[in-house]
Structure formats: C-alpha cells, structure tokens
Design a protein around this motif. Sequence first.
Motif, PDB file in Angstrom:
ATOM      1  N   GLU A 107       0.843  -1.199   0.000  1.00 52.51           N
ATOM      2  CA  GLU A 107       0.000   0.000   0.000  1.00 52.51           C
ATOM      3  C   GLU A 107       0.878   1.249   0.000  1.00 52.51           C
ATOM      4  O   GLU A 107       1.943   1.271   0.606  1.00 52.51           O
ATOM      5  CB  GLU A 107      -0.879  -0.004   1.245  1.00 52.51           C
ATOM      6  CG  GLU A 107      -1.890   1.088   1.280  1.00 52.51           C
ATOM      7  CD  GLU A 107      -2.874   1.006   0.136  1.00 52.51           C
ATOM      8  OE1 GLU A 107      -2.987   2.008  -0.590  1.00 52.51           O
ATOM      9  OE2 GLU A 107      -3.516  -0.032  -0.041  1.00 52.51           O
ATOM     10  N   THR A 108       0.422   2.283  -0.685  1.00 58.93           N
ATOM     11  CA  THR A 108       1.178   3.538  -0.725  1.00 58.93           C
ATOM     12  C   THR A 108       0.350   4.727  -0.249  1.00 58.93           C
ATOM     13  O   THR A 108       0.852   5.835  -0.197  1.00 58.93           O
ATOM     14  CB  THR A 108       1.685   3.830  -2.149  1.00 58.93           C
ATOM     15  OG1 THR A 108       0.568   3.882  -3.036  1.00 58.93           O
ATOM     16  CG2 THR A 108       2.665   2.770  -2.608  1.00 58.93           C
ATOM     17  N   ILE A 109      -0.916   4.504   0.086  1.00 59.04           N
ATOM     18  CA  ILE A 109      -1.793   5.567   0.597  1.00 59.04           C
ATOM     19  C   ILE A 109      -2.282   5.143   1.974  1.00 59.04           C
ATOM     20  O   ILE A 109      -2.829   4.055   2.139  1.00 59.04           O
ATOM     21  CB  ILE A 109      -2.982   5.821  -0.341  1.00 59.04           C
ATOM     22  CG1 ILE A 109      -2.473   6.232  -1.718  1.00 59.04           C
ATOM     23  CG2 ILE A 109      -3.905   6.873   0.242  1.00 59.04           C
ATOM     24  CD1 ILE A 109      -3.560   6.376  -2.754  1.00 59.04           C
ATOM     25  N   TYR A 110      -2.058   6.013   2.957  1.00 57.65           N
ATOM     26  CA  TYR A 110      -2.415   5.700   4.339  1.00 57.65           C
ATOM     27  C   TYR A 110      -3.333   6.787   4.890  1.00 57.65           C
ATOM     28  O   TYR A 110      -3.128   7.964   4.638  1.00 57.65           O
ATOM     29  CB  TYR A 110      -1.164   5.628   5.216  1.00 57.65           C
ATOM     30  CG  TYR A 110      -0.158   4.607   4.756  1.00 57.65           C
ATOM     31  CD1 TYR A 110      -0.283   3.277   5.143  1.00 57.65           C
ATOM     32  CD2 TYR A 110       0.913   4.959   3.942  1.00 57.65           C
ATOM     33  CE1 TYR A 110       0.639   2.324   4.721  1.00 57.65           C
ATOM     34  CE2 TYR A 110       1.834   4.025   3.523  1.00 57.65           C
ATOM     35  CZ  TYR A 110       1.693   2.712   3.912  1.00 57.65           C
ATOM     36  OH  TYR A 110       2.603   1.774   3.495  1.00 57.65           O
ATOM     37  N   GLY A 111      -4.321   6.395   5.670  1.00 56.85           N
ATOM     38  CA  GLY A 111      -5.192   7.334   6.370  1.00 56.85           C
ATOM     39  C   GLY A 111      -4.783   7.415   7.826  1.00 56.85           C
ATOM     40  O   GLY A 111      -4.580   6.382   8.477  1.00 56.85           O
ATOM     41  N   LEU A 112      -4.620   8.612   8.360  1.00 56.51           N
ATOM     42  CA  LEU A 112      -4.167   8.813   9.741  1.00 56.51           C
ATOM     43  C   LEU A 112      -5.077   9.799  10.457  1.00 56.51           C
ATOM     44  O   LEU A 112      -5.718  10.630   9.819  1.00 56.51           O
ATOM     45  CB  LEU A 112      -2.740   9.365   9.751  1.00 56.51           C
ATOM     46  CG  LEU A 112      -1.678   8.544   9.044  1.00 56.51           C
ATOM     47  CD1 LEU A 112      -0.403   9.345   8.918  1.00 56.51           C
ATOM     48  CD2 LEU A 112      -1.430   7.264   9.814  1.00 56.51           C
ATOM     49  N   VAL A 113      -5.108   9.715  11.784  1.00 61.14           N
ATOM     50  CA  VAL A 113      -5.851  10.669  12.597  1.00 61.14           C
ATOM     51  C   VAL A 113      -4.912  11.223  13.660  1.00 61.14           C
ATOM     52  O   VAL A 113      -4.295  10.467  14.412  1.00 61.14           O
ATOM     53  CB  VAL A 113      -7.078  10.027  13.263  1.00 61.14           C
ATOM     54  CG1 VAL A 113      -7.810  11.042  14.117  1.00 61.14           C
ATOM     55  CG2 VAL A 113      -8.017   9.453  12.213  1.00 61.14           C
ATOM     56  N   PHE A 114      -4.777  12.558  13.698  1.00 59.70           N
ATOM     57  CA  PHE A 114      -3.944  13.248  14.684  1.00 59.70           C
ATOM     58  C   PHE A 114      -4.836  13.846  15.755  1.00 59.70           C
ATOM     59  O   PHE A 114      -5.884  14.398  15.457  1.00 59.70           O
ATOM     60  CB  PHE A 114      -3.179  14.404  14.019  1.00 59.70           C
ATOM     61  CG  PHE A 114      -1.943  13.984  13.313  1.00 59.70           C
ATOM     62  CD1 PHE A 114      -0.701  14.187  13.888  1.00 59.70           C
ATOM     63  CD2 PHE A 114      -1.999  13.396  12.072  1.00 59.70           C
ATOM     64  CE1 PHE A 114       0.445  13.822  13.234  1.00 59.70           C
ATOM     65  CE2 PHE A 114      -0.858  13.025  11.406  1.00 59.70           C
ATOM     66  CZ  PHE A 114       0.377  13.238  11.999  1.00 59.70           C
ATOM     67  N   GLY A 115      -4.400  13.773  16.997  1.00 59.80           N
ATOM     68  CA  GLY A 115      -5.045  14.505  18.079  1.00 59.80           C
ATOM     69  C   GLY A 115      -6.323  13.905  18.624  1.00 59.80           C
ATOM     70  O   GLY A 115      -7.195  14.628  19.084  1.00 59.80           O
ATOM     71  N   ARG A 116      -6.465  12.588  18.603  1.00 61.96           N
ATOM     72  CA  ARG A 116      -7.637  11.963  19.220  1.00 61.96           C
ATOM     73  C   ARG A 116      -7.553  12.084  20.731  1.00 61.96           C
ATOM     74  O   ARG A 116      -6.477  12.053  21.303  1.00 61.96           O
ATOM     75  CB  ARG A 116      -7.700  10.485  18.873  1.00 61.96           C
ATOM     76  CG  ARG A 116      -8.198  10.192  17.516  1.00 61.96           C
ATOM     77  CD  ARG A 116      -8.397   8.713  17.346  1.00 61.96           C
ATOM     78  NE  ARG A 116      -8.909   8.435  16.030  1.00 61.96           N
ATOM     79  CZ  ARG A 116      -8.908   7.252  15.476  1.00 61.96           C
ATOM     80  NH1 ARG A 116      -8.427   6.220  16.136  1.00 61.96           N
ATOM     81  NH2 ARG A 116      -9.382   7.080  14.285  1.00 61.96           N
ATOM     82  N   ASP A 117      -8.709  12.162  21.370  1.00 62.52           N
ATOM     83  CA  ASP A 117      -8.709  12.179  22.835  1.00 62.52           C
ATOM     84  C   ASP A 117      -8.630  10.738  23.353  1.00 62.52           C
ATOM     85  O   ASP A 117      -8.518   9.786  22.585  1.00 62.52           O
ATOM     86  CB  ASP A 117      -9.942  12.918  23.385  1.00 62.52           C
ATOM     87  CG  ASP A 117     -11.252  12.268  22.977  1.00 62.52           C
ATOM     88  OD1 ASP A 117     -11.230  11.145  22.449  1.00 62.52           O
ATOM     89  OD2 ASP A 117     -12.301  12.902  23.197  1.00 62.52           O
ATOM     90  N   GLU A 118      -8.669  10.557  24.657  1.00 65.31           N
ATOM     91  CA  GLU A 118      -8.497   9.232  25.258  1.00 65.31           C
ATOM     92  C   GLU A 118      -9.611   8.259  24.885  1.00 65.31           C
ATOM     93  O   GLU A 118      -9.421   7.050  24.912  1.00 65.31           O
ATOM     94  CB  GLU A 118      -8.405   9.367  26.772  1.00 65.31           C
ATOM     95  CG  GLU A 118      -7.147  10.076  27.217  1.00 65.31           C
ATOM     96  CD  GLU A 118      -7.089  10.256  28.713  1.00 65.31           C
ATOM     97  OE1 GLU A 118      -7.982   9.749  29.430  1.00 65.31           O
ATOM     98  OE2 GLU A 118      -6.140  10.902  29.169  1.00 65.31           O
ATOM     99  N   ASP A 119     -10.786   8.787  24.538  1.00 65.60           N
ATOM    100  CA  ASP A 119     -11.907   7.934  24.138  1.00 65.60           C
ATOM    101  C   ASP A 119     -11.868   7.596  22.651  1.00 65.60           C
ATOM    102  O   ASP A 119     -12.741   6.888  22.151  1.00 65.60           O
ATOM    103  CB  ASP A 119     -13.236   8.631  24.454  1.00 65.60           C
ATOM    104  CG  ASP A 119     -13.411   8.868  25.948  1.00 65.60           C
ATOM    105  OD1 ASP A 119     -12.896   8.037  26.730  1.00 65.60           O
ATOM    106  OD2 ASP A 119     -14.057   9.867  26.315  1.00 65.60           O
TER     107      ASP A 119
END
Length: 137
Positions: A56-68
């Motif tokens: 795979e060469t395309i990745y989805g990421l999430v920055f700054g999630r809270d503890e939940d």
Amino acid sequence: MMKAELIRIANGAIDIKVVTDKTMHILQWRRHMFRDEVLLDGKRQQVSRGLMWGRETIYGLVFGRDEDGEGGSKLIFTIDSRHDWNSLDLDEYSRPRGVRLEDADNALLVFGTLDPKEMEKPSTFMEALKKNLGMQW
C-alpha cells in the motif's frame, strides 16, 4: 492550524514534523524487507505487507484523538516508493521519489513526483529539454 515539514528522506525512511496548534508530532515511514510501516510519535499506526511492488502507498491517519478515540484531524499520507531506475547512486536508487501529506482543506507537504508541478507538461521543446536535463536558465 496544522503545518508539516520534511525532516529527512533517505533509503527506506521518511521523517516528517507535524505541528498542530502547540503540539509537535513526528510522522515516520519505514521500509523493511517484507513490510512498510507508518509510525506516529514512535507508535505504529499502519502496516503494509507484501513484496516490494505490492504494498500500500496511501495511508489514512488521525492526529489529536482524545483518550476515548474521539475527535482529531484526518490526514492522507501518500508515498511514491517506486525505484529510480535511472540513478547510478544506490542511495538515490532506493529512496522514495515522492511524498504528499494533506488534510481536508489543503496539502500540508508535497515533495518530488507527487508535486502537481512535476505533472505539468512542458509547453515548448526548450522547456522539456531544461526539465529532462535538469538545467536552470
């Protein structure tokens, strides 16, 4: 407001500094023998397994999630990891050719073959010659 800066692009490795509000994160991509991995602040986020050409060469990421696990900023991280067959330097040969990091609003980081300027066709023969030979006039 989110900003990104390319720190290092090397043989099988990319390091990017991402600043969100007043927090700094390090986004890393590493190529291993049978897998590629994406790390955020040293923690594995994504893994792609397979032979060199089937990963795979395309990745989805999430920055700054809270503890939940709620909230955060969604990003798309794209890598052009194809080999540069024209290069005689082995480090340049196995180095990724392009990197792109973008959020919903705009591109935060664009480098190499994934830069839209690289995809523009030259309008004249002289422009094509300058681009292919790397001339700066």
